[in-house]
Design a protein around this motif. Structure first.
Motif, PDB file in Angstrom:
ATOM      1  N   GLY A 204       0.799  -1.229   0.000  1.00 34.70           N
ATOM      2  CA  GLY A 204       0.000   0.000   0.000  1.00 34.70           C
ATOM      3  C   GLY A 204       0.822   1.265   0.000  1.00 34.70           C
ATOM      4  O   GLY A 204       0.275   2.355   0.066  1.00 34.70           O
ATOM      5  N   ILE A 205       2.141   1.147  -0.063  1.00 36.11           N
ATOM      6  CA  ILE A 205       2.994   2.328  -0.007  1.00 36.11           C
ATOM      7  C   ILE A 205       3.813   2.418  -1.284  1.00 36.11           C
ATOM      8  O   ILE A 205       4.610   1.538  -1.581  1.00 36.11           O
ATOM      9  CB  ILE A 205       3.931   2.273   1.216  1.00 36.11           C
ATOM     10  CG1 ILE A 205       3.105   2.164   2.504  1.00 36.11           C
ATOM     11  CG2 ILE A 205       4.825   3.500   1.261  1.00 36.11           C
ATOM     12  CD1 ILE A 205       3.943   2.007   3.740  1.00 36.11           C
ATOM     13  N   LYS A 206       3.595   3.469  -2.035  1.00 41.80           N
ATOM     14  CA  LYS A 206       4.333   3.638  -3.280  1.00 41.80           C
ATOM     15  C   LYS A 206       5.793   3.950  -2.989  1.00 41.80           C
ATOM     16  O   LYS A 206       6.119   4.597  -1.998  1.00 41.80           O
ATOM     17  CB  LYS A 206       3.724   4.787  -4.093  1.00 41.80           C
ATOM     18  CG  LYS A 206       2.282   4.555  -4.524  1.00 41.80           C
ATOM     19  CD  LYS A 206       1.862   5.654  -5.479  1.00 41.80           C
ATOM     20  CE  LYS A 206       0.452   5.423  -5.986  1.00 41.80           C
ATOM     21  NZ  LYS A 206      -0.564   6.049  -5.221  1.00 41.80           N
ATOM     22  N   LYS A 207       6.652   3.520  -3.882  1.00 42.81           N
ATOM     23  CA  LYS A 207       8.076   3.786  -3.720  1.00 42.81           C
ATOM     24  C   LYS A 207       8.336   5.291  -3.641  1.00 42.81           C
ATOM     25  O   LYS A 207       9.202   5.749  -2.908  1.00 42.81           O
ATOM     26  CB  LYS A 207       8.854   3.184  -4.891  1.00 42.81           C
ATOM     27  CG  LYS A 207      10.369   3.332  -4.795  1.00 42.81           C
ATOM     28  CD  LYS A 207      11.047   2.536  -5.898  1.00 42.81           C
ATOM     29  CE  LYS A 207      12.566   2.637  -5.798  1.00 42.81           C
ATOM     30  NZ  LYS A 207      13.086   3.917  -6.281  1.00 42.81           N
ATOM     31  N   GLY A 208       7.545   6.065  -4.375  1.00 44.31           N
ATOM     32  CA  GLY A 208       7.727   7.514  -4.358  1.00 44.31           C
ATOM     33  C   GLY A 208       7.533   8.115  -2.987  1.00 44.31           C
ATOM     34  O   GLY A 208       8.210   9.076  -2.608  1.00 44.31           O
ATOM     35  N   ILE A 209       6.590   7.556  -2.209  1.00 46.16           N
ATOM     36  CA  ILE A 209       6.357   8.059  -0.858  1.00 46.16           C
ATOM     37  C   ILE A 209       7.575   7.783   0.011  1.00 46.16           C
ATOM     38  O   ILE A 209       7.999   8.621   0.809  1.00 46.16           O
ATOM     39  CB  ILE A 209       5.093   7.408  -0.239  1.00 46.16           C
ATOM     40  CG1 ILE A 209       3.862   7.770  -1.078  1.00 46.16           C
ATOM     41  CG2 ILE A 209       4.908   7.851   1.191  1.00 46.16           C
ATOM     42  CD1 ILE A 209       3.586   9.243  -1.182  1.00 46.16           C
ATOM     43  N   LEU A 210       8.152   6.591  -0.144  1.00 48.48           N
ATOM     44  CA  LEU A 210       9.335   6.260   0.644  1.00 48.48           C
ATOM     45  C   LEU A 210      10.486   7.194   0.303  1.00 48.48           C
ATOM     46  O   LEU A 210      11.351   7.458   1.135  1.00 48.48           O
ATOM     47  CB  LEU A 210       9.747   4.806   0.406  1.00 48.48           C
ATOM     48  CG  LEU A 210       8.744   3.737   0.839  1.00 48.48           C
ATOM     49  CD1 LEU A 210       9.319   2.343   0.591  1.00 48.48           C
ATOM     50  CD2 LEU A 210       8.381   3.888   2.311  1.00 48.48           C
ATOM     51  N   GLU A 211      10.508   7.695  -0.922  1.00 48.13           N
ATOM     52  CA  GLU A 211      11.591   8.585  -1.330  1.00 48.13           C
ATOM     53  C   GLU A 211      11.442   9.991  -0.773  1.00 48.13           C
ATOM     54  O   GLU A 211      12.438  10.680  -0.573  1.00 48.13           O
ATOM     55  CB  GLU A 211      11.675   8.628  -2.862  1.00 48.13           C
ATOM     56  CG  GLU A 211      12.195   7.319  -3.464  1.00 48.13           C
ATOM     57  CD  GLU A 211      12.134   7.315  -4.984  1.00 48.13           C
ATOM     58  OE1 GLU A 211      11.356   8.115  -5.550  1.00 48.13           O
ATOM     59  OE2 GLU A 211      12.848   6.504  -5.597  1.00 48.13           O
ATOM     60  N   ILE A 212      10.203  10.443  -0.525  1.00 44.60           N
ATOM     61  CA  ILE A 212      10.028  11.808  -0.022  1.00 44.60           C
ATOM     62  C   ILE A 212       9.818  11.856   1.485  1.00 44.60           C
ATOM     63  O   ILE A 212       9.919  12.930   2.077  1.00 44.60           O
ATOM     64  CB  ILE A 212       8.860  12.534  -0.729  1.00 44.60           C
ATOM     65  CG1 ILE A 212       7.523  11.836  -0.430  1.00 44.60           C
ATOM     66  CG2 ILE A 212       9.106  12.647  -2.219  1.00 44.60           C
ATOM     67  CD1 ILE A 212       6.315  12.589  -0.984  1.00 44.60           C
ATOM     68  N   ALA A 213       9.536  10.713   2.124  1.00 39.83           N
ATOM     69  CA  ALA A 213       9.292  10.709   3.572  1.00 39.83           C
ATOM     70  C   ALA A 213      10.601  10.911   4.332  1.00 39.83           C
ATOM     71  O   ALA A 213      11.624  10.309   4.017  1.00 39.83           O
ATOM     72  CB  ALA A 213       8.642   9.397   3.990  1.00 39.83           C
ATOM     73  N   ASP A 214      10.560  11.781   5.339  1.00 41.14           N
ATOM     74  CA  ASP A 214      11.721  12.006   6.212  1.00 41.14           C
ATOM     75  C   ASP A 214      11.593  11.228   7.515  1.00 41.14           C
ATOM     76  O   ASP A 214      12.594  10.860   8.123  1.00 41.14           O
ATOM     77  CB  ASP A 214      11.866  13.496   6.519  1.00 41.14           C
ATOM     78  CG  ASP A 214      12.099  14.312   5.257  1.00 41.14           C
ATOM     79  OD1 ASP A 214      13.044  14.001   4.511  1.00 41.14           O
ATOM     80  OD2 ASP A 214      11.327  15.263   5.010  1.00 41.14           O
TER      81      ASP A 214
END
Length: 350
Positions: A204-214
């Motif tokens: 449920g978590i896109k790779k893009g979210i992991l890239e912008i999450a701090d």
């Protein structure tokens, strides 16, 4: 005839922290009326001169700038999967921060307002306790017509809150996709909330979210709903996510911490905040200044695009051919590239 905006009085009221003045100022920067947009620019220019960063820039000294960075408001973007409990978490965090002496502003970027023409966010009712807190200010997102318009209004509302003395600004994104990237581009730290009990969490978590999450927090790490192993499940999910993040982020970069919390019960909320401050410390004064400068440049072009969009909508030449072009495109007589060229030619003829 509408009464002109008394910008000097509004500036004075905002600087004094008057809630009514803050509300009026945010309504002004949300407006798309041409006269309001001019007044908003004047308002924001005046408020910028009173900000710590603005004073440091005027002073032109590295030492002064360093001190100003430490006084800059903490800007945090908060997003999460549907049902993650963002409102409960924000209310819990906001209450802790105001109790510690902070003044907290909560803004929302709601893409649904783009589709419906108005905000459907119910956070002021869902965060009843924080709404009643005199040290907090909650503002649902505006009906700004486009996600770019919502973002413009949100960034400017953030500047109003900071000028009024709110030293923590939480920007919530309601929804998924582009809105999260938009919010990440206007804050210092991006916090992503997720759940443990969603089957395979990583699906449920896109790779893009992991890239912008701090910072990533797994919420609802508690025993609600009869789950006796809620906290254990959350910790297992945290380990899994931490492993995935190691594949996304290279050595030497900020490694987003993955922590567990319960916004409802209050467990781990303080730890999440400490991780946010840890990221801010990692950036340092120079890194934070560089990040905000880059955001300002991007925001400059966003304002240009938004203004061009408004001018296109108000163009007499475009208005004269809009219905004709629409009918021709819908009937298949006119290809989209040619239709676009006709609209732009009509705009240029103005």
């Amino acid at each position: 005839m509408a009464r002109p905006v008394d910008v000097p009085a509004l500036v004075e009221g905002v600087r004094a922290g008057q809630r009514a003045a803050v509300s009026r100022a945010i309504t002004l920067v949300e407006s798309s009326r041409p006269d309001h947009r001019l007044a908003a620019r004047e308002l924001l220019t005046e408020l910028a001169h009173a900000s710590p960063a603005g004073r440091a820039e005027s002073a032109g000294r590295a030492e002064s700038a360093g001190r100003a960075e430490s006084r800059l408001a903490v800007r945090v973007g908060i997003s999460g999967v549907p049902g993650v409990g963002k409102s409960t978490f924000i209310e819990g965090l906001g209450g802790r921060l105001t109790a510690a002496g902070h003044r907290v502003g909560v803004l929302a970027v709601d893409p649904s307002s783009v589709r419906t023409g108005g905000s459907v966010l119910g956070d002021k009712t869902r965060m009843a306790t924080l709404s009643a807190d005199r040290r907090a200010f909650i503002r649902p997102s505006p009906s700004a017509g486009t996600l770019g318009g919502v973002a413009r209004a949100t960034v400017q509302a953030m500047l109003v809150l900071e000028a009024a003395g709110y030293d923590v600004v939480l920007v919530e994104t309601v929804g998924v996709g582009q809105s999260e990237v938009t919010v990440a581009g206007m804050v210092d730290t991006f916090l992503f909330l997720t759940l443990a009990r969603t089957g395979d969490q990583l699906q449920g978590i896109k790779k893009g979210i992991l890239e912008i999450a701090d910072v990533i927090a797994i919420n609802k790490a508690d025993d609600r709903g009869g789950h006796s192993h809620g906290e254990a499940e959350a910790r297992a999910a945290a380990r899994e996510l931490a492993g995935a993040l190691r594949l996304v982020h290279g050595r030497g970069e900020w490694a987003p911490p993955v922590v567990t919390c319960s916004g409802l019960e209050g467990h781990g909320v303080d730890d999440v905040w400490q991780r946010v401050l840890g990221h801010r410390e990692h950036l340092g004064a120079d890194g934070l200044a560089a990040k905000r400068a880059s955001q300002q440049l991007e925001f400059t072009w966003a304002l240009v695009r938004d203004e061009l969009d408004q001018r296109l909508r108000r163009s007499p030449g475009v208005a004269a051919i809009r219905d004709e072009v629409r009918a021709a495109v819908l009937s298949g007589e006119l290809p989209a590239p040619m239709a676009a060229d006709r609209i732009l030619a009509a705009y240029d003829s103005d």
